[in-house]
Design a protein around this motif. Sequence first.
Motif, mmCIF file in Angstrom:
data_model
loop_
_atom_site.group_PDB
_atom_site.id
_atom_site.type_symbol
_atom_site.label_atom_id
_atom_site.label_comp_id
_atom_site.label_asym_id
_atom_site.label_seq_id
_atom_site.Cartn_x
_atom_site.Cartn_y
_atom_site.Cartn_z
ATOM 1 N N LEU A 96 42.192 6.646 24.089
ATOM 2 C CA LEU A 96 41.728 6.352 25.441
ATOM 3 C C LEU A 96 42.771 6.723 26.488
ATOM 4 C CD1 LEU A 96 39.983 2.917 24.808
ATOM 5 C CD2 LEU A 96 38.859 5.012 25.549
ATOM 6 N N SER A 97 44.058 6.508 26.178
ATOM 7 C CA SER A 97 45.120 6.904 27.111
ATOM 8 C C SER A 97 45.147 8.411 27.312
ATOM 9 C CB SER A 97 46.478 6.415 26.588
ATOM 10 O OG SER A 97 46.531 5.010 26.538
ATOM 11 N N ALA A 98 44.930 9.142 26.214
ATOM 12 C CA ALA A 98 44.887 10.608 26.320
ATOM 13 C C ALA A 98 43.716 11.051 27.181
ATOM 14 C CB ALA A 98 44.783 11.220 24.926
ATOM 15 N N ILE A 99 42.562 10.404 27.000
ATOM 16 C CA ILE A 99 41.401 10.732 27.824
ATOM 17 C C ILE A 99 41.680 10.424 29.282
ATOM 18 C CG2 ILE A 99 38.997 10.109 28.282
ATOM 19 C CD1 ILE A 99 38.691 9.587 25.280
ATOM 20 N N LEU A 150 36.650 7.273 34.448
ATOM 21 C CA LEU A 150 37.931 6.567 34.415
ATOM 22 C C LEU A 150 37.737 5.059 34.359
ATOM 23 C CD1 LEU A 150 40.069 8.690 36.913
ATOM 24 C CD2 LEU A 150 40.670 8.158 34.544
ATOM 25 N N GLU A 151 36.733 4.577 35.071
ATOM 26 C CA GLU A 151 36.455 3.145 35.047
ATOM 27 C C GLU A 151 35.994 2.705 33.658
ATOM 28 O OE1 GLU A 151 36.335 -0.678 36.208
ATOM 29 O OE2 GLU A 151 37.135 1.037 37.336
ATOM 30 N N LYS A 152 35.185 3.530 33.002
ATOM 31 C CA LYS A 152 34.752 3.214 31.644
ATOM 32 C C LYS A 152 35.935 3.167 30.684
ATOM 33 C CE LYS A 152 29.950 4.832 31.645
ATOM 34 N NZ LYS A 152 28.986 5.772 31.030
ATOM 35 N N VAL A 153 36.839 4.128 30.837
ATOM 36 C CA VAL A 153 38.017 4.163 29.971
ATOM 37 C C VAL A 153 38.859 2.908 30.169
ATOM 38 C CG1 VAL A 153 40.205 5.334 29.535
ATOM 39 C CG2 VAL A 153 38.119 6.672 29.825
ATOM 40 N N ARG A 154 39.082 2.511 31.419
ATOM 41 C CA ARG A 154 39.893 1.314 31.685
ATOM 42 C C ARG A 154 39.212 0.052 31.155
ATOM 43 N NH1 ARG A 154 40.427 3.961 37.017
ATOM 44 N NH2 ARG A 154 42.452 5.050 37.047
ATOM 45 N N THR A 155 37.884 0.003 31.256
ATOM 46 C CA THR A 155 37.149 -1.153 30.726
ATOM 47 C C THR A 155 37.315 -1.251 29.217
ATOM 48 O OG1 THR A 155 35.509 -1.014 32.508
ATOM 49 C CG2 THR A 155 34.884 -2.240 30.524
ATOM 50 N N ARG A 156 37.197 -0.116 28.528
ATOM 51 C CA ARG A 156 37.379 -0.098 27.085
ATOM 52 C C ARG A 156 38.803 -0.501 26.706
ATOM 53 N NH1 ARG A 156 33.020 -0.846 24.123
ATOM 54 N NH2 ARG A 156 31.359 0.680 24.556
ATOM 55 N N GLN A 157 39.777 -0.020 27.461
ATOM 56 C CA GLN A 157 41.165 -0.366 27.161
ATOM 57 C C GLN A 157 41.395 -1.872 27.304
ATOM 58 O OE1 GLN A 157 42.944 2.396 29.994
ATOM 59 N NE2 GLN A 157 43.887 3.549 28.320
ATOM 60 N N ALA A 158 40.853 -2.447 28.364
ATOM 61 C CA ALA A 158 41.018 -3.885 28.581
ATOM 62 C C ALA A 158 40.370 -4.693 27.465
ATOM 63 C CB ALA A 158 40.433 -4.282 29.934
ATOM 64 N N ALA A 159 39.171 -4.268 27.033
ATOM 65 C CA ALA A 159 38.472 -4.987 25.960
ATOM 66 C C ALA A 159 39.247 -4.908 24.651
ATOM 67 C CB ALA A 159 37.072 -4.407 25.789
ATOM 68 N N ASP A 216 30.863 5.465 22.174
ATOM 69 C CA ASP A 216 31.313 5.624 23.556
ATOM 70 C C ASP A 216 32.603 6.419 23.609
ATOM 71 O OD1 ASP A 216 30.871 5.235 26.261
ATOM 72 O OD2 ASP A 216 32.114 3.434 26.353
ATOM 73 N N LEU A 217 33.488 6.168 22.647
ATOM 74 C CA LEU A 217 34.744 6.907 22.606
ATOM 75 C C LEU A 217 34.486 8.389 22.369
ATOM 76 C CD1 LEU A 217 37.799 6.790 22.687
ATOM 77 C CD2 LEU A 217 37.788 6.212 20.256
ATOM 78 N N ARG A 218 33.540 8.687 21.492
ATOM 79 C CA ARG A 218 33.192 10.091 21.246
ATOM 80 C C ARG A 218 32.604 10.733 22.506
ATOM 81 N NH1 ARG A 218 31.380 7.655 16.180
ATOM 82 N NH2 ARG A 218 32.610 8.472 14.434
ATOM 83 N N ARG A 219 31.709 9.988 23.183
ATOM 84 C CA ARG A 219 31.097 10.541 24.399
ATOM 85 C C ARG A 219 32.152 10.771 25.477
ATOM 86 N NH1 ARG A 219 26.813 6.894 23.090
ATOM 87 N NH2 ARG A 219 27.784 5.299 24.398
ATOM 88 N N LEU A 220 33.059 9.815 25.651
ATOM 89 C CA LEU A 220 34.110 9.979 26.661
ATOM 90 C C LEU A 220 34.998 11.181 26.347
ATOM 91 C CD1 LEU A 220 35.148 6.240 27.179
ATOM 92 C CD2 LEU A 220 34.110 7.716 28.893
ATOM 93 N N ALA A 221 35.308 11.354 25.062
ATOM 94 C CA ALA A 221 36.141 12.493 24.674
ATOM 95 C C ALA A 221 35.444 13.817 24.980
ATOM 96 C CB ALA A 221 36.494 12.396 23.188
#
Length: 327
Positions: free
Chosen positions: A253-256, A277-286, A184-189
């Motif tokens: 994730l912060s950079a993304i 952005l919502e996906k990034v925030r969800t990942r950060q919280a987890a 997921d991190l790769r896809r978001l990037a």
Amino acid sequence: MHVYTWYQWLTFFYLYCFFGWIFESSYVSILKRRFVNRGFLRIPMLPLYGSGAVMMLVVSEPFQDSLLLTWVSGVIGATILEYVTGWAMEQLFKVRYWDYSNQKFNLHGYICLSSSIAWGFFSILLVRFVHPPVGRLLADVPSWVVDPLALALTAAFTVDVVRSVQAALDLREMLVKLTEENEDLRRLARRAEIIAAFAEDDLRRFRERTEVDTLQERIQAGLREAQAARRSRRQERIEAAFRRRTSAKLEALSAIAETLEHCRARLPESDELDELLEKVRTRQAALRERTAKSLRQSLRILRGNPSARTKGGLQEVLDALRRMDEK
């Protein structure tokens, strides 16, 4: 063969589980040149050896007068048991706790010819030399000692099996989640890079902060720093590696998120941007809520099974977990 009670059979099972643990731990420790507390359980027992020993005693009973038939029965019975056990554990836990894939004449990595041959000789050793004195000794022990002992061992064994199975399931869940998280991190990037390119953002600065290879290098650098602290205790090293790995992912994730926020300010309103952005925030919280407790349990299992393997993208995560525990 002497007719044993259920309590005596249970005691035999636990004895041979313990003997198997001694053999496996000694053998693997010699190969690894360090002590390896071999096995799946926390207590010093290997159920495969206990089950195999009891099975060998039962199936070889009609052939005890023939070394050849004792050997053949041991080969067939133990090989079937090893294959079924290995297959079932991999299906349940997504991890192959022993792997003969590098051995010649193996079948799906669960069994191999050399191991099966060895099981045959173990059968002869057990039936002809080990079990007779053990059986006589146990037969001389009063039932009022054997029965409570068997019950106490069964209680301890059952509790440990339940806890160890839960830890193995936690390891499976961790492997799956971390693999999904990395993908997921790769896809978001990649998605953020495409959007940044569309908005004519500074791609070089973004790539330096979020490129997967760079991220992996930062993670490995953090792990090497943690491993360099040889004087610290194992738990402290694991905690440090865990924090560095989490920090590296949070930084990416912060950079993304920064890039996506910058693009949203320059582009018309976009549901896709909001979703990313919502996906990034969800990942950060987890990531912020994750603790090292389950990690320590998973490393204990991998420590006791140094040849454990898995499939696909899960192997990348399993190897990364092992590196976190290296001295």
